[in-house]
Design an enzyme around this catalytic site. Structure first.
Site, PDB file in Angstrom:
ATOM      1  N   CYS A  60       0.815  -1.225   0.000  1.00  0.00           N
ATOM      2  CA  CYS A  60       0.000   0.000   0.000  1.00  0.00           C
ATOM      3  C   CYS A  60       0.843   1.267   0.000  1.00  0.00           C
ATOM      4  O   CYS A  60       0.333   2.348  -0.287  1.00  0.00           O
ATOM      5  CB  CYS A  60      -0.945  -0.003   1.202  1.00  0.00           C
TER       6      CYS A  60
ATOM      7  N   HIS B  39      -3.637   6.820   3.137  1.00  0.00           N
ATOM      8  CA  HIS B  39      -3.998   5.517   2.580  1.00  0.00           C
ATOM      9  C   HIS B  39      -5.422   5.167   3.030  1.00  0.00           C
ATOM     10  O   HIS B  39      -5.788   5.374   4.181  1.00  0.00           O
ATOM     11  CB  HIS B  39      -3.008   4.463   3.075  1.00  0.00           C
TER      12      HIS B  39
ATOM     13  N   ASN C 187     -10.028  -0.937   0.356  1.00  0.00           N
ATOM     14  CA  ASN C 187      -8.574  -0.798   0.316  1.00  0.00           C
ATOM     15  C   ASN C 187      -8.064  -1.296  -1.037  1.00  0.00           C
ATOM     16  O   ASN C 187      -8.113  -2.491  -1.319  1.00  0.00           O
ATOM     17  CB  ASN C 187      -7.966  -1.608   1.467  1.00  0.00           C
TER      18      ASN C 187
HETATM   19  N1  COA Z   1     -17.987  -9.844   9.554  1.00  0.00           N
HETATM   20  C1  COA Z   1     -18.379 -10.179  10.781  1.00  0.00           C
HETATM   21  N2  COA Z   1     -17.504 -10.543  11.752  1.00  0.00           N
HETATM   22  C2  COA Z   1     -16.197 -10.528  11.453  1.00  0.00           C
HETATM   23  C3  COA Z   1     -15.733 -10.173  10.187  1.00  0.00           C
HETATM   24  C4  COA Z   1     -16.680  -9.832   9.213  1.00  0.00           C
HETATM   25  N3  COA Z   1     -16.324  -9.466   7.967  1.00  0.00           N
HETATM   26  N4  COA Z   1     -14.384 -10.245  10.181  1.00  0.00           N
HETATM   27  C5  COA Z   1     -14.013 -10.640  11.399  1.00  0.00           C
HETATM   28  N5  COA Z   1     -15.109 -10.816  12.175  1.00  0.00           N
HETATM   29  C6  COA Z   1     -15.169 -11.240  13.563  1.00  0.00           C
HETATM   30  C7  COA Z   1     -13.962 -12.018  13.987  1.00  0.00           C
HETATM   31  O1  COA Z   1     -14.072 -13.364  13.597  1.00  0.00           O
HETATM   32  C8  COA Z   1     -13.997 -11.844  15.484  1.00  0.00           C
HETATM   33  O2  COA Z   1     -14.904 -12.744  16.007  1.00  0.00           O
HETATM   34  P1  COA Z   1     -14.586 -13.517  17.378  1.00  0.00           P
HETATM   35  O3  COA Z   1     -14.451 -12.444  18.413  1.00  0.00           O
HETATM   36  O4  COA Z   1     -15.789 -14.384  17.542  1.00  0.00           O
HETATM   37  O5  COA Z   1     -13.322 -14.253  17.139  1.00  0.00           O
HETATM   38  C9  COA Z   1     -14.608 -10.447  15.663  1.00  0.00           C
HETATM   39  O6  COA Z   1     -15.213 -10.116  14.410  1.00  0.00           O
HETATM   40  C10 COA Z   1     -13.618  -9.395  16.033  1.00  0.00           C
HETATM   41  O7  COA Z   1     -12.524  -9.494  15.203  1.00  0.00           O
HETATM   42  P2  COA Z   1     -11.297  -8.524  15.328  1.00  0.00           P
HETATM   43  O8  COA Z   1     -10.247  -8.950  14.384  1.00  0.00           O
HETATM   44  O9  COA Z   1     -10.888  -8.376  16.743  1.00  0.00           O
HETATM   45  O10 COA Z   1     -11.983  -7.142  14.883  1.00  0.00           O
HETATM   46  P3  COA Z   1     -11.337  -5.726  14.766  1.00  0.00           P
HETATM   47  O11 COA Z   1     -12.136  -4.753  15.514  1.00  0.00           O
HETATM   48  O12 COA Z   1      -9.855  -5.734  14.999  1.00  0.00           O
HETATM   49  O13 COA Z   1     -11.560  -5.390  13.226  1.00  0.00           O
HETATM   50  C11 COA Z   1     -10.314  -5.316  11.185  1.00  0.00           C
HETATM   51  C12 COA Z   1     -10.977  -6.203  12.225  1.00  0.00           C
HETATM   52  C13 COA Z   1      -9.648  -6.230  10.144  1.00  0.00           C
HETATM   53  C14 COA Z   1     -11.372  -4.472  10.509  1.00  0.00           C
HETATM   54  C15 COA Z   1      -9.250  -4.409  11.861  1.00  0.00           C
HETATM   55  O14 COA Z   1      -8.409  -5.164  12.695  1.00  0.00           O
HETATM   56  C16 COA Z   1      -8.443  -3.659  10.887  1.00  0.00           C
HETATM   57  O15 COA Z   1      -8.928  -2.798  10.191  1.00  0.00           O
HETATM   58  N6  COA Z   1      -7.121  -3.922  10.823  1.00  0.00           N
HETATM   59  C17 COA Z   1      -6.278  -3.285   9.874  1.00  0.00           C
HETATM   60  C18 COA Z   1      -6.457  -3.944   8.543  1.00  0.00           C
HETATM   61  C19 COA Z   1      -5.853  -3.175   7.415  1.00  0.00           C
HETATM   62  O16 COA Z   1      -6.157  -2.037   7.239  1.00  0.00           O
HETATM   63  N7  COA Z   1      -5.000  -3.824   6.643  1.00  0.00           N
HETATM   64  C20 COA Z   1      -4.396  -3.266   5.527  1.00  0.00           C
HETATM   65  C21 COA Z   1      -3.337  -2.327   5.941  1.00  0.00           C
HETATM   66  S1  COA Z   1      -2.599  -1.635   4.561  1.00  0.00           S
END
Ligand code: COA
Length: 337
Positions: free
Chosen positions: A123, A264, A294
């Site tokens: 990215c 980004h 993204n």
């Molecule tokens: N729909 C519903 N539930 C979902 C899901 C979806 N699409 N994706 C994950 N979950 C669930 C998980 O399984 C987890 O369930 P559990 O508690 O039963 O295990 C729960 O939601 C929480 O997951 P978690 O990973 O803790 O959520 P979060 O608040 O951290 O959000 C992201 C997840 C990926 C949105 C967040 O971590 C994020 O944005 N990270 C950065 C990602 C990014 O930008 N990457 C590219 C960088 S260039």
């Protein structure tokens, strides 16, 4: 961890002379995803800010999208494809492992005298390309460059993994760089950084020489994005804040001098956290993650083009570009328009 600083040591000043972008027609909404995996519009919107993303058509390749964005940037810059001297495509979803996607783009736009190669910095890649092109022109080696961020992430997403498939989209953005003359705008500063110790946090584990796809592992989705979301989130906020502050300081400015921040577009919560820490008014931040998700290397480039064409950047404005991605990598630049 390494951090490479650069601010004005590239010889002659260099400016952005044109921008362009291309998004495929097909829209995939959160409601569409509800039919593919166990998720909801409410979850995706509240955790990421994404409402929809674009998906390339069958047979539509990264190089096709890159060329379309590039042609628009060239048109705005008033430069003919045949006169392009340097093409740098940043992508993690190349048409082929080799040759570089930039070679296909060279043919698509008829830039037959150009040197063309790819940069892989996820990215952050568009800003890595910006810095390479700036030095290439500033040193006198080239008179112009077409830099492009382009991704077909839909081809590298595991459509059964709700942790990742809701986050990504396809598209391309481009900019033309030329020497800055007669008081035109210029790139004022730039910062690049890499931390290879965190490579495992976000990667595509299969399909390279470390883990070729074989008949035995073909059902494991190894050639798809894998991510430790929470860890990536923390690193993204810290690294982008630092990179943004460093670029602003290198340019001899303060946050109050920045007319527009183009971060980004990965997640609205990451953007909000950075904006909070930088103490920039939220109306000075460009956001389109809701429409495109993204798009990795394309994201900053698409946002820059949209902001420019919507009249949110005027002559003399100082614009901060800042990105973060797999690697881990991060990058920032301050551009005077
Ligand atoms: N729909 C519903 N539930 C979902 C899901 C979806 N699409 N994706 C994950 N979950 C669930 C998980 O399984 C987890 O369930 P559990 O508690 O039963 O295990 C729960 O939601 C929480 O997951 P978690 O990973 O803790 O959520 P979060 O608040 O951290 O959000 C992201 C997840 C990926 C949105 C967040 O971590 C994020 O944005 N990270 C950065 C990602 C990014 O930008 N990457 C590219 C960088 S260039």
């Amino acid at each position: 961890m390494s951090q490479v600083a650069s601010n004005g040591s590239s010889g002659s000043p260099v400016r952005i002379a044109g921008t362009g972008s291309y998004l495929p027609e097909k829209i995939l909404t959160n409601e569409d995803l509800e039919k593919l995996v166990e998720t909801s519009d409410e979850w995706i919107t509240s955790r990421t800010g994404i409402k929809q993303r674009r998906v390339a058509a069958e047979g539509e390749l990264t190089s096709h999208m890159a060329a379309k964005a590039g042609e628009k940037a060239l048109e705005q810059a008033g430069i003919d494809g045949a006169d392009v001297e340097l093409i740098i495509v940043s992508t993690i979803t190349p048409d082929t492992l080799t040759p570089a996607t930039a070679c296909y783009v060279q043919q698509h736009i008829g830039a037959l005298k150009s040197v063309a190669f790819d940069v892989s910095a996820a990215c952050s890649g568009f800003l890595y390309a910006l810095e390479i092109a700036r030095h290439s022109i500033g040193s006198g080696a080239f008179n112009n460059a077409l830099i492009i961020g382009a991704e077909k992430l839909s081809a590298f997403v595991n459509w059964t993994d709700r942790n990742t498939c809701v986050l990504f989209g396809d598209g391309a953005g481009a900019a033309v760089l030329t020497r800055s003359e007669n008081g035109d705008g210029r790139i004022l500063s730039s910062r690049l950084g890499t931390d290879g110790a965190q490579a495992e946090l976000l990667n595509i584990p299969g399909g390279g020489s470390a883990c070729p796809i074989t008949p035995e592992n073909a059902d494991q989705n190894l050639a798809s994005l894998a991510m430790q979301g929470r860890e990536v989130f923390k690193h993204a906020v810290n690294a982008m804040k630092r990179a943004a502050e460093d670029a602003i300081e290198s340019a001899g400015l303060t946050a109050a001098d920045i007319k527009l921040v183009i971060p980004h577009q990965a997640n609205i919560r990451i953007i909000d956290a950075i904006v909070d820490r930088l103490e920039v008014p939220s109306e000075n931040v460009f956001i389109n993650v809701d429409k495109y998700g993204n798009t990795s290397a394309a994201a900053v480039a698409i946002a820059l083009d949209e902001a420019h064409r919507q009249g949110r950047i005027e002559k003399g404005d100082k614009v901060l570009l800042v990105a973060f991605g797999a690697g881990l990598t991060w990058a920032s630049a301050v551009v005077e328009w």
